[in-house]
Each structure stands twice: as structure tokens, then as C-alpha cells.
Design a protein around this motif. Structure first.
Motif: not given
Length: 67
Positions: A15-35
Motif C-alpha cells: 500500500n506504499g507505507n514504509t516500515l523502515f528505511s535505510n536500516l544499517n546494522f552488523t551482527l556478530d557470531d553471538k546469539i542475538t534476540g529481536l525484542v
């Protein structure tokens, strides 16, 4: 060691709505959660990281198994 690299990641709904834009990140080899609160896009971001969905623009590079 980098496991996941997201560069200029943008997700836009049909519908044209943007959830996020220009998101930059790096994750390493450790366990990571998304909260976050319900409905903010955690599952959608996970789908982008696993390659199940494609971003509107930008890229996700993975150097590991994402589960």
C-alpha cells in the motif's frame, strides 16, 4: 567475525507505507534476540534476514545459518 550485515535496508508494504528505511546494522557470531512490541515488524525483519522476503531496497548478507 560478522555473521549478518544489513545495508540501507528498506521495507515498503504494497500500500506504499514504509516500515523502515535505510536500516544499517552488523551482527556478530553471538546469539542475538529481536525484542519489541507486538506489530512493530520483528517477524518481518526476521523474514528479511532469512531470505524468505525481499526488501524494497538494500541488502542483507549472511555468513551463517539464520534460524
Amino acid at each position: 567475525m560478522t555473521s549478518i550485515n544489513a545495508q540501507a535496508l528498506t521495507y515498503r508494504f504494497d500500500n506504499g507505507n514504509t516500515l523502515f528505511s535505510n536500516l544499517n546494522f552488523t551482527l556478530d557470531d553471538k546469539i542475538t534476540g529481536l525484542v519489541g512490541r507486538n506489530g512493530v515488524g520483528k517477524s518481518l525483519l526476521a523474514s528479511l534476514l532469512t531470505g524468505e522476503k525481499m526488501p524494497y531496497s538494500g541488502s542483507v548478507t549472511t555468513f551463517c545459518r539464520v534460524g
